[in-house]
Enzyme design. Structure first.
Site, PDB file in Angstrom:
ATOM      1  CE1 TYR A 141      -3.043   3.054   0.619  1.00 29.14           C
ATOM      2  CE2 TYR A 141      -3.660   2.091   2.729  1.00 29.14           C
ATOM      3  CZ  TYR A 141      -3.819   3.068   1.764  1.00 29.14           C
ATOM      4  OH  TYR A 141      -4.751   4.058   1.947  1.00 29.14           O
ATOM      5  CE  LYS A 169      -6.187   1.796  -0.787  1.00 35.23           C
ATOM      6  NZ  LYS A 169      -6.915   1.711   0.502  1.00 35.23           N
TER       7      LYS A 169
END
Length: 302
Positions: A141, A169
């Site tokens: 992320y 992400k």
């Protein structure tokens, strides 16, 4: 290990119920949370992501954090996937949460770089290697706004060499990153992380959306995702443009409060947040509600 962490995965908001014995007088409402997870999957979303920032993981006790993830896993069952947030200050904490997620039956994990510490590239790589060693598929992320650590495409290419790292992400807000990451790490699934650049990201080759506002608009969000992947740009824009002002709240400091209030506005239950998140100001509420009315009117007119 073959699970691809793509599709529309909802970063689930966590409902609370008043309880004087609980921290800040609020206890996670696990029954309501389970219903919400089921509703999202039944509405077409591929899965859910408990214990992300939107799930207020940092305000939970360790016991609550595990209970929330277990609730999502049980609620979704075989009907979708559950990607559990395992964020931690250091690799030992993040790895612990990945081990717990594996024990409880998660399909994958979402992991930030070390939180509360501006790690250097070598430390970042070691952090993700420790989490990936557990064996679950890992979605790294990139959120440089909150972590102060930027997973640049060059660094992502190194992280992508770690076994079990399957997706990223991307929440920098820079849509140029999508193609840069695809070029640097062609086997890595790129997942749109910011709702207000999701269409742009999908059109540039992202194949996942780890999303906030599908808590509010799951059916419409899945439709937007499908239109984008099908290359139906005019239809996708017609759906996206009236909603993007609301989606921009996903990239603001008060995104948790904004998404919960938006859920309340459409007849779902968002409710309160635990500290340190306080209520929206009257000015913020007025602006959010205007943005949401535009989105709701467009959805109802479609």
């Amino acid at each position: 290990m073959t699970e691809r962490l793509d599709g529309v995965i909802v970063a689930t908001a966590l409902p609370y119920t008043p309880d004087d014995a609980a921290p800040a007088g609020l206890r996670p409402d696990l029954d309501r949370y389970a219903e919400h997870c089921r509703w999202l999957v039944e509405s077409g979303c591929r899965g859910v992501g408990p214990n992300g920032s939107l799930g207020e993981y940092s305000s939970l006790t360790d016991a609550e954090r595990r209970e929330v993830a277990r609730t999502a896993i049980e609620a979704v069952g075989d009907n979708g996937i559950v990607v559990v947030g395992v964020h931690g200050v250091g690799a030992h904490q993040a790895k612990h949460w990945a081990e717990v997620a594996a024990e409880d039956g998660a399909h994958g994990v979402l992991c930030l770089p070390p939180t509360m510490y501006r790690a250097n590239p070598g430390e970042v790589i070691e952090h993700f290697a420790a989490v990936a060693s557990v064996g679950l598929p890992v979605m790294v992320y990139n959120n440089p706004i909150d972590t102060k650590v930027d997973l640049t495409p060059a660094l992502v290419a190194e992280i992508a060499q770690i076994d079990n790292v399957v997706a990223i992400k991307e929440f920098s807000g820079d849509v140029r990153r999508v193609l840069e990451i695809r070029e640097a790490a062609p086997d890595l699934t790129v997942v749109a992380g910011a709702d207000d650049v999701v269409l742009e990201s999908l059109l540039m080759g992202a194949t996942g959306w780890f999303a906030g506002f599908p808590n509010v608009f799951p059916v419409e969000s899945v439709r937007l995702y499908e239109l984008a992947l099908q290359g139906k740009v005019a239809e996708a824009r017609a759906l996206y443009e009236p909603m993007v002002a609301a989606f921009r709240w996903d990239s603001r400091t008060e995104f948790v409060q904004a998404i919960k209030h938006s859920m309340d506005m459409v007849g779902r239950f968002g409710g309160q947040c635990r500290p340190p998140r306080g209520p929206l100001s009257p000015e913020q509420l007025s602006a959010l509600e205007a943005d949401m009315r535009r989105a709701v009117d467009a959805v109802q007119a479609a």
